[in-house]
Design a protein around this motif. Structure first.
Motif, PDB file in Angstrom:
ATOM      1  N   LEU A  14       1.285  -7.916 -11.902  1.00  0.00           N
ATOM      2  CA  LEU A  14       0.491  -7.577 -10.628  1.00  0.00           C
ATOM      3  C   LEU A  14      -0.451  -6.159 -10.770  1.00  0.00           C
ATOM      4  O   LEU A  14      -0.157  -5.534 -11.599  1.00  0.00           O
ATOM      5  CB  LEU A  14       1.506  -7.231  -9.450  1.00  0.00           C
ATOM      6  N   ALA A  15      -1.449  -6.316 -10.099  1.00  0.00           N
ATOM      7  CA  ALA A  15      -2.466  -5.232 -10.438  1.00  0.00           C
ATOM      8  C   ALA A  15      -2.948  -4.600  -8.853  1.00  0.00           C
ATOM      9  O   ALA A  15      -2.976  -5.298  -7.857  1.00  0.00           O
ATOM     10  CB  ALA A  15      -3.454  -5.807 -11.176  1.00  0.00           C
ATOM     11  N   VAL A  16      -3.151  -3.296  -8.871  1.00  0.00           N
ATOM     12  CA  VAL A  16      -3.762  -2.847  -7.451  1.00  0.00           C
ATOM     13  C   VAL A  16      -5.138  -3.051  -7.698  1.00  0.00           C
ATOM     14  O   VAL A  16      -5.715  -2.794  -8.851  1.00  0.00           O
ATOM     15  CB  VAL A  16      -3.247  -1.318  -7.516  1.00  0.00           C
ATOM     16  N   LYS A  17      -5.768  -3.438  -6.564  1.00  0.00           N
ATOM     17  CA  LYS A  17      -7.435  -3.794  -6.701  1.00  0.00           C
ATOM     18  C   LYS A  17      -7.849  -2.459  -6.707  1.00  0.00           C
ATOM     19  O   LYS A  17      -7.515  -1.361  -6.279  1.00  0.00           O
ATOM     20  CB  LYS A  17      -7.728  -4.379  -5.450  1.00  0.00           C
ATOM     21  N   LYS A  18      -9.224  -2.460  -7.231  1.00  0.00           N
ATOM     22  CA  LYS A  18      -9.905  -1.228  -7.295  1.00  0.00           C
ATOM     23  C   LYS A  18     -10.197  -0.714  -5.920  1.00  0.00           C
ATOM     24  O   LYS A  18     -10.271  -1.276  -4.818  1.00  0.00           O
ATOM     25  CB  LYS A  18     -11.319  -1.370  -7.731  1.00  0.00           C
ATOM     26  N   ASN A  19     -10.230   0.814  -5.634  1.00  0.00           N
ATOM     27  CA  ASN A  19     -10.474   1.604  -4.512  1.00  0.00           C
ATOM     28  C   ASN A  19      -9.011   1.311  -3.344  1.00  0.00           C
ATOM     29  O   ASN A  19      -9.325   1.532  -2.373  1.00  0.00           O
ATOM     30  CB  ASN A  19     -11.565   1.186  -3.909  1.00  0.00           C
ATOM     31  N   ASN A  20      -8.161   1.081  -4.163  1.00  0.00           N
ATOM     32  CA  ASN A  20      -6.802   0.955  -3.301  1.00  0.00           C
ATOM     33  C   ASN A  20      -5.773   1.500  -3.893  1.00  0.00           C
ATOM     34  O   ASN A  20      -5.878   1.859  -5.193  1.00  0.00           O
ATOM     35  CB  ASN A  20      -6.614  -0.559  -3.185  1.00  0.00           C
ATOM     36  N   ALA A  21      -4.363   1.593  -3.217  1.00  0.00           N
ATOM     37  CA  ALA A  21      -3.438   2.427  -3.805  1.00  0.00           C
ATOM     38  C   ALA A  21      -2.220   1.736  -3.020  1.00  0.00           C
ATOM     39  O   ALA A  21      -2.152   1.190  -2.083  1.00  0.00           O
ATOM     40  CB  ALA A  21      -3.527   3.720  -3.427  1.00  0.00           C
ATOM     41  N   VAL A  22      -0.946   1.942  -3.827  1.00  0.00           N
ATOM     42  CA  VAL A  22      -0.079   1.628  -3.337  1.00  0.00           C
ATOM     43  C   VAL A  22       1.300   2.627  -3.210  1.00  0.00           C
ATOM     44  O   VAL A  22       1.201   3.359  -4.322  1.00  0.00           O
ATOM     45  CB  VAL A  22       0.726   0.551  -4.211  1.00  0.00           C
ATOM     46  N   SER A  23       1.703   3.027  -2.162  1.00  0.00           N
ATOM     47  CA  SER A  23       2.646   4.020  -2.057  1.00  0.00           C
ATOM     48  C   SER A  23       4.121   3.583  -2.251  1.00  0.00           C
ATOM     49  O   SER A  23       4.465   2.432  -2.197  1.00  0.00           O
ATOM     50  CB  SER A  23       2.876   4.658  -0.575  1.00  0.00           C
ATOM     51  N   HIS A  24       5.009   4.533  -2.661  1.00  0.00           N
ATOM     52  CA  HIS A  24       6.429   4.281  -2.894  1.00  0.00           C
ATOM     53  C   HIS A  24       6.951   3.637  -1.819  1.00  0.00           C
ATOM     54  O   HIS A  24       6.955   3.948  -0.434  1.00  0.00           O
ATOM     55  CB  HIS A  24       7.217   5.556  -3.171  1.00  0.00           C
ATOM     56  N   LEU A  25       7.884   2.606  -1.740  1.00  0.00           N
ATOM     57  CA  LEU A  25       8.572   1.836  -0.860  1.00  0.00           C
ATOM     58  C   LEU A  25       7.553   1.084   0.098  1.00  0.00           C
ATOM     59  O   LEU A  25       7.864   0.302   1.049  1.00  0.00           O
ATOM     60  CB  LEU A  25       9.542   2.546   0.080  1.00  0.00           C
ATOM     61  N   GLU A  26       6.345   0.909  -0.396  1.00  0.00           N
ATOM     62  CA  GLU A  26       5.507   0.146   0.358  1.00  0.00           C
ATOM     63  C   GLU A  26       5.733  -1.535   0.190  1.00  0.00           C
ATOM     64  O   GLU A  26       6.122  -1.640  -1.121  1.00  0.00           O
ATOM     65  CB  GLU A  26       3.982   0.305  -0.060  1.00  0.00           C
ATOM     66  N   VAL A  27       5.346  -2.165   1.132  1.00  0.00           N
ATOM     67  CA  VAL A  27       5.969  -3.701   1.009  1.00  0.00           C
ATOM     68  C   VAL A  27       4.973  -4.282   0.126  1.00  0.00           C
ATOM     69  O   VAL A  27       3.621  -4.108   0.369  1.00  0.00           O
ATOM     70  CB  VAL A  27       5.795  -4.486   2.151  1.00  0.00           C
ATOM     71  N   LEU A  28       5.341  -4.849  -1.083  1.00  0.00           N
ATOM     72  CA  LEU A  28       4.232  -5.533  -2.049  1.00  0.00           C
ATOM     73  C   LEU A  28       3.827  -6.833  -1.534  1.00  0.00           C
ATOM     74  O   LEU A  28       3.129  -7.680  -1.593  1.00  0.00           O
ATOM     75  CB  LEU A  28       4.886  -5.827  -3.502  1.00  0.00           C
ATOM     76  N   PHE A  29       5.114  -7.720  -1.170  1.00  0.00           N
ATOM     77  CA  PHE A  29       4.869  -8.957  -0.801  1.00  0.00           C
ATOM     78  C   PHE A  29       6.391  -9.391  -0.117  1.00  0.00           C
ATOM     79  O   PHE A  29       7.354  -8.907  -0.329  1.00  0.00           O
ATOM     80  CB  PHE A  29       4.613 -10.159  -1.806  1.00  0.00           C
ATOM     81  N   SER A  30       6.079 -10.708   0.644  1.00  0.00           N
ATOM     82  CA  SER A  30       7.364 -11.262   1.119  1.00  0.00           C
ATOM     83  C   SER A  30       7.310 -12.757   1.010  1.00  0.00           C
ATOM     84  O   SER A  30       6.386 -13.463   1.344  1.00  0.00           O
ATOM     85  CB  SER A  30       7.413 -10.900   2.672  1.00  0.00           C
ATOM     86  N   ALA A  31       8.347 -13.419   0.483  1.00  0.00           N
ATOM     87  CA  ALA A  31       8.648 -14.759   0.034  1.00  0.00           C
ATOM     88  C   ALA A  31       9.378 -15.391   1.147  1.00  0.00           C
ATOM     89  O   ALA A  31      10.595 -14.945   1.442  1.00  0.00           O
ATOM     90  CB  ALA A  31       9.060 -15.279  -1.221  1.00  0.00           C
ATOM     91  N   PRO A  32       8.891 -16.357   1.747  1.00  0.00           N
ATOM     92  CA  PRO A  32       9.771 -17.050   2.886  1.00  0.00           C
ATOM     93  C   PRO A  32      10.653 -18.089   2.280  1.00  0.00           C
ATOM     94  O   PRO A  32      10.804 -18.192   0.983  1.00  0.00           O
ATOM     95  CB  PRO A  32       8.650 -17.850   3.711  1.00  0.00           C
ATOM     96  N   SER A  33      11.877 -18.230   3.221  1.00  0.00           N
ATOM     97  CA  SER A  33      12.808 -18.974   2.503  1.00  0.00           C
ATOM     98  C   SER A  33      12.460 -20.326   1.900  1.00  0.00           C
ATOM     99  O   SER A  33      13.115 -20.738   1.030  1.00  0.00           O
ATOM    100  CB  SER A  33      13.937 -19.182   3.518  1.00  0.00           C
ATOM    101  N   ASN A  34      11.363 -20.978   2.476  1.00  0.00           N
ATOM    102  CA  ASN A  34      11.110 -22.283   2.039  1.00  0.00           C
ATOM    103  C   ASN A  34      10.543 -22.164   0.596  1.00  0.00           C
ATOM    104  O   ASN A  34      10.298 -23.092  -0.021  1.00  0.00           O
ATOM    105  CB  ASN A  34      10.175 -23.156   2.988  1.00  0.00           C
ATOM    106  N   LEU A  35      10.161 -20.954   0.194  1.00  0.00           N
ATOM    107  CA  LEU A  35       9.458 -20.911  -1.236  1.00  0.00           C
ATOM    108  C   LEU A  35      10.482 -20.296  -2.291  1.00  0.00           C
ATOM    109  O   LEU A  35      10.303 -19.997  -3.416  1.00  0.00           O
ATOM    110  CB  LEU A  35       8.240 -19.904  -1.212  1.00  0.00           C
ATOM    111  N   ILE A  36      11.898 -20.220  -1.644  1.00  0.00           N
ATOM    112  CA  ILE A  36      12.902 -19.472  -2.756  1.00  0.00           C
ATOM    113  C   ILE A  36      13.878 -20.986  -3.226  1.00  0.00           C
ATOM    114  O   ILE A  36      14.467 -21.590  -2.024  1.00  0.00           O
ATOM    115  CB  ILE A  36      13.733 -18.649  -2.040  1.00  0.00           C
ATOM    116  N   LEU A  37      13.982 -21.185  -4.367  1.00  0.00           N
ATOM    117  CA  LEU A  37      14.805 -22.257  -4.852  1.00  0.00           C
ATOM    118  C   LEU A  37      16.377 -21.658  -5.399  1.00  0.00           C
ATOM    119  O   LEU A  37      16.278 -20.925  -5.839  1.00  0.00           O
ATOM    120  CB  LEU A  37      14.091 -23.028  -6.000  1.00  0.00           C
TER     121      LEU A  37
END
Length: 873
Positions: A81-104
């Motif tokens: 994973l990479a942060v896009k240019k001119n963006n930032a990610v803070s501590h505890l910020e949501v990166l992503f969420s996978a729904p149940s149907n995509l979890i095996l």
């Protein structure tokens, strides 16, 4: 850091994940249904590649991806994973969420097939890894018609876990346990494939039929053994265990590893749990465990794991890992008495007296509460004959064996010393040194290079330990509050002004520096008459769950949820911690909070902060076990609450174990109760404890008829200028456990006599009968306490003998049964020298408690003989 062949995710073997996260009322704080992030705005670019195609597939199927991040390929790491240019990610910020149907999971896979196939999976597939690998093989066999194709396209083509190592490569590890494990993994996978070879074909044909795909188009190569082994390694390196079930979650398996190096202690993966939240709907939300800037790779700390796990499952060896450890051979035991203790405590077993080798960190630390630590702690007793003798006396009593033989005073010095000696012996057996292995690692490739890197990491640790000096850690020190260096006298002056501003309806007290062990106390500012109100405090002038409100919406949310769950304790604790450690001088309560004892103050006299060595003053006493249990309870509660991201967001850096323990100690030692709730009452909680004169009363505070003010009546009379005291009405062991003091004169004092019923006792043979007799006798626990004083010795002795009768499964136990038990408890106290004149207040308190207990036990012995002779037992 991961090599190019692996984009790993922690193999989190923790069934505690949800158990801890949902402990007590804190499950409501997680409020998992509210973690669902907004819809993703990812757009498919004109020139699609595997990364963007995967992200599009992920979001089209209900997943969310933070717009600030993307997938990228990194030199030395591969896909991550990479942060896009001119963006930032803070501590505890949501990166992503996978729904149940995509979890095996195995359960989901079984439900997607007919009864025959599902039954075969249930009966023939030995673990979750293999079940999920079967499904990946099937999806691979469907080719372009697979709905999981975009995910398969971004998976690595090879994972160098132990299963891929040849015998020669395994030997390079110089680790017999890993070498054996690698061979077992290979054999197990081969056996599993031989059982399910037909099942894979059946699953592929069923799925192909569902999507209208001719069976002739199924890719046979995807169903072959090599494919099955490949996908087994994929699942092993990328799936996580939640509540005992493996979950393979696309995208959650993409962040590469880099430790945070935040100085945390090992906590069984709880840190990882803070950032991976399983929703009530089965979704998985992943949050960032640190800050990342523009263009940076988004790393993840996989948790508290040694390098062996990363190599075994993920196929990489970290460049840096603060939780790595190296096996050090257990020192041989030449002392027969030590060996006897180890056998009886089942630290060693079998004809070879086997105990797993200890895994030691570079600082010489062996993880506490492990069988290996117990081995070293007992082995070290060989140098301490007196302590070994005390261990031998207590080792068969479960209530005392741990503290007598493992957590004995001095073990925190003796164990590291023994570890250094063992590491020195281990380094003598190396055929190659660190420099030679470093050269080899540069010349070799693939699994051979990994093997050398792994053994290098272990050698570095052992050489570090072997060359170190096992220095005494001394007493555990905590950082004193340094945010208010104001002298105590000045703090008291500001506090009195604060009290004046609160306009108490009645207040005949003034705070002052009492000195010595009392620190701060109160004195009468006018004559006080016994039985009359001498302090009346408005509800609005106390800290309680009713008045809990801060300038932080996040903390107020925690407080609100605590109130809704009637968790008065944590509601007040959060309120107190925030005002003391976050708001500080901005808080209206600051003049009160800064006058409370600091961490450093508590360390000097409060048992919550005592080390094992310091607690040796209570050897033999049931109170020592209570103190150790209370320390453990505080630590467990802190770890449990720390699993809640909402708490971490609300408190930030102020959320530490030291601050939590401070707040727990404040609430336990200073709370004043009325209307069924605890309150922190400025000024009233500064009144020190003392036995009152004849006719005096025990402290009580109650609301007045209006319900607006808490009124306290004077327990006895005081002249103007005299120090004011209250009698708390408790025995000394309670005073010491929760407050850190004892009273020389205490009419409410009594000493603990303990007894317990174990599974091997005759009374436990019939559990229904045992419960009936206990209920009839008024006992609500299998561990009973009898608080004996000169005034109640006859009554308590009868209760004790009733319990012993139940324990022994007889209608009426003989006097000799009770005598034997009491004499055994007396033997638990070691012989001690008289206290020196200059010993600390804490040592005097502990000696006073122990001597009181011994005197009461002798009194019980005398009472047993008298009652037995009179036929009253």
């Amino acid at each position: 850091m991961c090599p190019t062949t692996t984009a790993a995710l922690l193999l989190l073997s923790l069934s505690l994940f949800l158990t801890l996260a949902n402990a007590g009322w804190l499950s409501s704080l997680l409020n998992l249904t509210e973690t669902t992030p907004p819809s993703s705005n990812i757009q498919t670019p004109p020139n699609k590649n595997s990364n963007t195609a995967f992200l599009k597939w992920f979001t089209d199927n209900g997943g969310y991806v933070n717009p600030a991040i993307t997938l990228a390929v990194f030199e030395m790491y591969g896909r991550g994973l990479a942060v896009k240019k001119n963006n930032a990610v803070s501590h505890l910020e949501v990166l992503f969420s996978a729904p149940s149907n995509l979890i095996l999971t195995k359960a989901k896979i079984m439900s997607s097939y007919g009864e025959d196939a599902a039954a075969q999976i249930a009966s023939e597939v030995v673990n979750d890894d293999y079940a999920i690998a079967l499904e990946l093989c099937v999806q691979c066999a469907l080719g372009e018609k697979s709905t999981w194709g975009p995910y398969l396209d971004v998976l690595p083509s090879h994972v160098s876990n132990l299963e891929t190592f040849s015998s020669a490569e395994l030997a390079l590890l110089e680790s017999p346990s890993l070498e054996k494990l690698g061979k077992q993994m290979q054999e197990r996978t081969a056996r599993q494939y031989s059982k399910v070879e037909g099942l894979i074909r059946k699953m592929a044909e069923v799925t192909a039929e569902k999507i209208g795909m001719p069976k002739t188009e199924i890719k046979d190569s995807c169903l072959a053994f090599e494919s099955f082994r490949h996908y087994t390694s994929i699942v092993g390196s990328r799936a996580m265990v939640i509540s005992g079930e493996k979950h393979l979650t696309p995208l959650a398996d993409m962040p590469n590893y880099e430790p945070k190096n935040d100085g945390r202690t090992m906590a069984n993966g709880q840190d990882f749990m803070k950032y991976h939240v399983l929703g009530d709907d089965g979704s998985m939300t992943v949050k960032s465990d640190r800050e990342f800037g523009s263009g940076q790779q988004v790393f993840e700390d996989y948790g508290d794991n040694p390098n062996s796990l990363y190599l075994e499952a993920h196929g990489f060896v970290p460049f840096s890992n603060p939780f790595d450890c190296a096996d050090v051979p257990n020192p041989p035991i030449a002392n027969d008495d030590v060996l006897s203790v180890m056998k009886k405590l089942k630290i060693v077993e079998g004809p070879q007296n086997y105990c797993p080798p200890a895994c030691v960190k570079s600082d010489g630390v062996i993880e506490a509460n492990t069988r290996s630590y117990a081995y070293y702690a007992v082995a070290a007793l060989a140098k301490f004959p007196t302590k070994l003798k005390y261990c031998a006396v207590n080792m068969e009593d479960p209530a005392y064996a741990g503290s007598a033989c493992i957590r004995w005073g001095g073990n925190k010095v003796a164990v590291p010393e023994l570890v250094v000696e063992a590491a020195q012996e281990a380094t003598k057996n190396f055929e190659t040194g660190i420099a030679e292995d470093e050269m080899l690692a540069k010349t070799l490739e693939g699994n051979e290079a990994l093997a050398i890197m792994y053994r290098l990491s272990k050698k570095r640790i052992l050489f570090d330990v072997a060359s170190s000096v096992a220095a005494s850690p001394g007493e555990k020190k905590v950082t004193a509050l340094s945010d208010d260096p104001t002298p105590l006298v000045e703090k008291v002056e500001k506090f009195n002004a604060f009290i004046e501003s609160l306009n108490f309806p009645v207040n005949y007290l003034t705070a002052y520096v009492a000195g010595a062990e009392q620190r701060v106390g109160t004195k009468a500012n006018r004559n006080i008459v016994a039985g009359e109100p001498y302090i009346t405090v408005p509800n609005v002038a106390v800290m309680s769950s009713d008045t809990a409100e801060t300038d932080s919406d996040l903390v107020n949310d925690l407080i609100g949820r605590g109130k809704s769950m009637n968790d008065d304790f944590h509601t007040l604790l959060f309120f107190t911690m925030y005002e003391r450690f976050v708001s500080k001088r901005k808080s209206k309560w600051w003049p009160y909070l800064t006058l409370l004892p600091t961490l450093e103050d508590y360390q000097e006299y409060h048992p919550n902060f005592f080390s094992d060595s310091k607690l040796e003053g209570l050897l033999g006493s049931p109170l020592r076990e209570k103190i150790l249990a209370n320390q453990g309870k505080i630590k467990r509660q802190f770890n449990g609450v720390s699993g809640d991201v909402a708490v971490l967001e609300a408190f930030g850096k102020a959320w530490t174990e030291e601050n939590y323990t401070w707040a727990m100690t404040v609430l336990d030692s200073r709370s004043i109760w009325w209307s069924g709730k605890r309150h922190l009452v400025p000024l009233l909680d500064l009144i020190n404890c003392q036995q009152g004169p004849e006719g005096s009363t025990v402290h009580a505070t109650n609301l007045d008829s209006s319900g607006d003010n808490a009124v306290t009546l004077a327990p006895w009379s005081f002249k103007e200028g005299e120090q004011v005291f209250e009698n708390y009405g408790q025995p000394n062991h309670i005073y010491f456990l929760f407050h850190g003091f004892v009273l020389e004169s205490n009419m409410h004092d009594c000493s603990l006599v303990t007894a317990s019923i174990g599974p091997n006792d005759a009374g436990a043979a019939d559990m229904d009968e045992l419960k009936r007799r206990m209920q009839e006798g008024g006992f609500n626990s299998y561990s009973a306490e009898f608080c004996v004083s000169e005034d109640n010795v006859k009554e308590e002795t009868k209760k004790f003998m009733n319990f012993m009768s139940i324990k022994n499964g007889v209608a009426k136990a003989g006097v000799e049964v009770g005598v034997e038990h009491i004499e055994a408890q007396l033997r638990k106290y070691p012989e001690v020298e008289p206290l020196a004149d200059d010993v600390g207040f804490d040592e005097k308190c502990m000696r006073s408690i122990v001597e009181g207990e011994k005197n009461m036990l002798r009194l019980v012995l005398s009472s047993l003989k008298q009652l037995g002779g009179a036929g009253e037992l």
